[in-house]
Design an enzyme around this catalytic site. Structure first.
Site, PDB file in Angstrom:
ATOM      1  N   ALA A 123      75.376  26.557 124.211  1.00 35.92           N
ATOM      2  CA  ALA A 123      76.157  27.371 124.793  1.00 35.92           C
ATOM      3  C   ALA A 123      77.770  27.484 124.498  1.00 35.92           C
ATOM      4  CB  ALA A 123      76.137  27.544 126.606  1.00 35.92           C
ATOM      5  N   GLU A 126      81.588  32.991 124.592  1.00 33.74           N
ATOM      6  CA  GLU A 126      82.218  33.592 126.091  1.00 33.74           C
ATOM      7  C   GLU A 126      82.328  35.022 125.678  1.00 33.74           C
ATOM      8  OE1 GLU A 126      85.057  30.930 127.687  1.00 33.74           O
ATOM      9  OE2 GLU A 126      83.912  29.392 127.695  1.00 33.74           O
ATOM     10  N   PRO A 127      82.754  35.686 126.907  1.00 30.83           N
ATOM     11  CA  PRO A 127      82.976  37.289 126.814  1.00 30.83           C
ATOM     12  C   PRO A 127      84.403  37.427 125.715  1.00 30.83           C
ATOM     13  CG  PRO A 127      82.435  36.775 129.001  1.00 30.83           C
ATOM     14  CD  PRO A 127      82.246  35.279 128.047  1.00 30.83           C
ATOM     15  N   ALA A 129      85.527  34.707 123.895  1.00 28.19           N
ATOM     16  CA  ALA A 129      85.510  33.489 122.972  1.00 28.19           C
ATOM     17  C   ALA A 129      84.438  33.663 122.046  1.00 28.19           C
ATOM     18  CB  ALA A 129      85.765  32.234 123.559  1.00 28.19           C
ATOM     19  N   GLY A 130      84.651  34.582 120.951  1.00 27.38           N
ATOM     20  CA  GLY A 130      83.509  34.887 120.097  1.00 27.38           C
ATOM     21  C   GLY A 130      83.549  33.926 118.863  1.00 27.38           C
ATOM     22  N   GLN A 278      61.686  52.451  87.151  1.00 32.38           N
ATOM     23  CA  GLN A 278      62.730  51.548  86.908  1.00 32.38           C
ATOM     24  C   GLN A 278      63.740  51.590  87.997  1.00 32.38           C
ATOM     25  OE1 GLN A 278      65.732  52.023  83.790  1.00 32.38           O
ATOM     26  NE2 GLN A 278      64.689  50.172  83.010  1.00 32.38           N
ATOM     27  N   HIS A 337      59.664  52.141 101.402  1.00 32.13           N
ATOM     28  CA  HIS A 337      58.841  52.780 102.118  1.00 32.13           C
ATOM     29  C   HIS A 337      59.127  54.276 102.478  1.00 32.13           C
ATOM     30  CE1 HIS A 337      57.525  48.749 102.818  1.00 32.13           C
ATOM     31  NE2 HIS A 337      56.392  48.913 103.745  1.00 32.13           N
ATOM     32  N   GLU A 362      75.703  32.454 115.033  1.00 32.90           N
ATOM     33  CA  GLU A 362      75.942  31.056 114.373  1.00 32.90           C
ATOM     34  C   GLU A 362      77.294  31.348 113.354  1.00 32.90           C
ATOM     35  OE1 GLU A 362      73.141  28.063 114.102  1.00 32.90           O
ATOM     36  OE2 GLU A 362      72.061  29.028 115.736  1.00 32.90           O
ATOM     37  N   GLY A 363      78.066  32.195 113.802  1.00 32.51           N
ATOM     38  CA  GLY A 363      79.171  32.441 112.809  1.00 32.51           C
ATOM     39  C   GLY A 363      78.967  33.655 111.957  1.00 32.51           C
TER      40      GLY A 363
END
Ligand SMILES: Cc1cc2nc3c(=O)[nH]c(=O)nc-3n(C[C@H](O)[C@H](O)[C@H](O)COP(=O)(O)OP(=O)(O)OC[C@H]3O[C@@H](n4cnc5c(N)ncnc54)[C@H](O)[C@@H]3O)c2cc1C
Lengths: 378, 262
Positions: A123, A126-127, A129-130, A278, A337, A362-363
């Site tokens: 962990a 934080e709200p 701190a990203g 192609q 598709h 993770e960044g």
């Protein structure tokens, strides 16, 4: 893929492929729709050594290398990206415990984590701190022989099911990254609340929650590493973590590639299979190129880690490339598709949603570029 | 209690087999090779018996160096050591010559209580080698085993027969061939895979087994492959549209007169 594997690496790859094909693939779609955490599968993976792959066997782990880890995570992600991130984060948590943990901490926390008995969370976010992880404001204060923790964390993978949390918090007065330390917090500690599950776009069978610490008292011996080492511990863990997310992205991309070829070969328009055009072949060629390159980048980062070299830069390059390639490949696979890919009847719909998060956690891609540029410009 | 498990490395069951015209082997390029799935049941049973009764599990195969990966898989599951039979002399072995070589290796190993193998290898599907080995060793055997209880000097087994099951008590030493349902083979764990590297693996030649030049390989074989071909491609199905009252009689007629299945 042409990269020569050792017999052991190949055996790991085959074993995990077989496991994923038989045990995970059949339930992946349902678990996604129902946001159902695959507890039984994770238990089995623990028994096979997959939850702490690089932890030595005497600490309950798989005792293998980062290269094998890359191969194994790809196979799990090929079947289910949510199971892969669950596995990746647990492996990530094992890393710093092995590297920085005291013998007592290893005994008490690493062995259950590596053997899959307990699930782990890491962990930082934080709200407020990203991407700027050095700005965490969760605070620890020493009182007698306990640290009292106050603050909150968000987007914590595995949190809903984890027993052991490594929590990065501010301790002392030093600013930013110099004032951060790591703490091991057990689920159920008074003052430690676990929030409800986030309702996510993808990796829906994985657990993502917020955490609240309200005068949560943690024994002093639960500090991991030394005072002020929190940021370093987090960044080292993330370096390895990024190899994991890169492998997850490659697994998703490979699955999308196979789905695209399967569907594109079967579906006929204008009197011929889609793959005979192609325009479609170029999508397939680009995807094949990116998957091969991503695989080699991930192996290169893993081999650097196995050799004990610094691999920060390589892990960032690998994660940046694989995650963005996975998003592109899933986009094209869904395009191939047509309207059918936009429905839950086709696997590519899930892959498309699952791939998206790999450029974020993770960044973010932007943060990876910052790391890579800083390295180039230093 | 010593159990010998006979194994074979075969192409992964998901392989799309290709045959080059005029060749007597399939095209092996890019094929993933795995431990024969029925041999996994045999290995699992042997390991379970060892876990319950003690003793050791020895795996044995006739195959090239490449086959060591299949051996390591069995070792990673929990077998103790391995024997691999290799050398030019074995080239072109058919079922008979293969069984002969394995029987010789088993005699040389000696002192065994039980031999387990898969009911067949999923590549050539001949289902002969196990029973041949038992005949050559002069020991009793049972095929298609789906349950096995080891007693004192004998095993009680259940085997599949047409329309039902048969229960038998067989004196040891004996040979059993494993059918699906015998057990749920374990996946080799990572620590198991790491340990497998260090387990003993002996490589024996035809000479080591005392086999003469005319007893091994193509020279010691009773059969030879003349030709390999792919099964004829299935014709596309026919779709009948319309009201059931109209099409059912039509379909029934075609099933009777053209397909001749009713
Ligand atoms: C499913 C999921 C699981 C997660 N699991 C965990 C976990 O287990 N533990 C944990 O600690 N965290 C976890 N996270 C959090 C994740 O790591 C963060 O979401 C991520 O680091 C980004 O932070 P943020 O969301 O606050 O975005 P922000 O930092 O607010 O960024 C928003 C956007 O701005 C960009 N940006 C920010 N700064 C800059 C800059 N300087 N230059 C250029 N662009 C910039 C970002 O790249 C991004 O595109 C998880 C997130 C998700 C979605």
């Amino acid at each position: 893929m042409s990269f020569p594997l050792t017999e052991e690496q190949h055996m790991v790859q085959l074993m995990v492929r077989e496991f994923a094909r038989k045990e995970i693939e059949p339930v992946a779609a349902r678990n996604d729709v129902e946001s159902r955490f695959p507890t039984a599968i994770i238990d089995k993976m623990g028994g096979l050594g997959l939850m702490g792959m690089m932890v030595p066997a005497e600490y309950g782990g798989g005792g293998t290398t980062a290269v094998s880890y890359v191969l194994a995570l790809q196979e799990i992600a090929y079947a289910c990206a949510a199971t892969a991130v669950t596995m990746s984060v647990n492996n990530l948590v094992c890393g710093p415990l092995l590297e920085y943990g005291t013998e007592e901490q290893k005994e008490k926390y690493l062995i259950p984590l590596a053997s899959g008995e307990t699930l782990g969370s890491f962990a930082i976010t934080e709200p407020e701190a990203g991407s700027d992880a050095a700005s965490v404001s969760t605070r620890a204060v020493l009182k007698g022989n306990k640290y009292i923790i106050n603050g909150s964390k968000v987007f914590i993978t595995n949190g809903g099911h984890a027993g052991t949390f490594i929590v990065i918090a501010r301790l002392g007065d030093k600013p930013r990254h110099r004032g951060m330390s790591a703490f091991i917090v057990e689920r159920g500690t008074p003052g430690f609340e676990i929030g409800p599950e986030e309702k996510k776009m993808g990796v829906r069978a994985s657990s993502t929650v917020s955490l609240v610490f309200d005068d949560c008292a943690v024994p002093a011996e639960n500090m991991l590493g030394g005072e002020g080492e929190g940021f370093k511990i987090a960044m080292t863990a993330l370096d390895s973590g990024r190899i994991g997310i890169s492998s997850q992205a490659i697994g998703i991309a490979r699955a999308a590639f196979d789905e695209a070829i399967k569907y594109g070969s079967m579906r006929k328009q204008f009197g011929r299979a889609l793959v005979r055009n192609q325009a479609i072949q170029w999508m397939i060629a680009d995807a094949a190129r990116d998957i091969e390159a991503a695989h080699l980048l991930a192996l290169s980062a893993a081999m650097a880690k196995d050799r004990g070299e610094s691999f920060t830069r390589q892990a960032s390059i690998s994660k940046l490339f694989s995650s963005e390639a996975a998003v592109r490949i899933c986009y094209d696979a869904l395009q191939i598709h047509g309207g059918y890919g936009y429905t839950k009847d086709f696997k590519v719909e899930r892959l498309y949603r699952d791939a998206r998060v790999t450029t974020i956690y993770e960044g973010t891609s932007e943060v990876q570029r910052i790391v890579i540029a800083n390295n180039a410009l230093k | 209690m010593k159990t010998i498990v006979l194994i074979k490395q075969v192409p992964d069951t998901e392989t799309k087999v290709k045959v080059n015209p005029g060749e007597t082997d399939i095209n092996r390029e890019g094929i993933n090779l795995v431990l024969n799935p029925y041999d996994e049941f045999a290995a699992e049973e042997a390991i379970k018996i060892k876990e319950a009764k003690g003793g050791e599990v020895v795996v044995c195969t006739l195959g090239e160096k490449k086959a060591e990966e299949a051996i390591r898989t069995a070792l990673a599951m929990g077998a103790d050591r391995a024997i691999r039979l290799d050398g030019e002399a074995f080239a072109g072995s058919d079922n008979y010559a293969t069984a002969k070589a394995l029987a010789k290796a088993i005699e040389k190993e000696g002192d065994y209580d039980l031999i387990l193998c898969g009911k067949q290898a999923v590549d050539d599907d001949s289902a002969q080698v196990g029973t041949l080995v038992a005949e050559m060793l002069g020991i009793p055997s049972a095929s298609l085993v789906i349950n096995c209880e080891v007693g004192d000097g004998s095993v009680t087994i259940t085997r599949e027969i047409e329309g039902g099951n048969q229960e038998l008590e067989i004196a040891m030493p004996c040979l059993l061939t494993a059918q699906k349902g015998l057990n749920e083979p374990r996946y080799p764990s990572l620590p198991g895979i790491m340990k497998a590297k260090r387990k003993k693996l002996d490589v024996l030649s035809a000479g080591d087994l005392g086999l003469g030049a005319d007893e091994a390989g193509a020279a010691g074989s009773k059969t030879a492959i003349k030709e390999l071909s792919m099964p004829p491609e299935r014709k596309a199905g026919q779709v009948f549209e319309g009201e059931p009252e109209e099409i059912v009689p039509k379909v029934a007629q075609l099933l009777r007169e053209e397909a001749k299945v009713i």
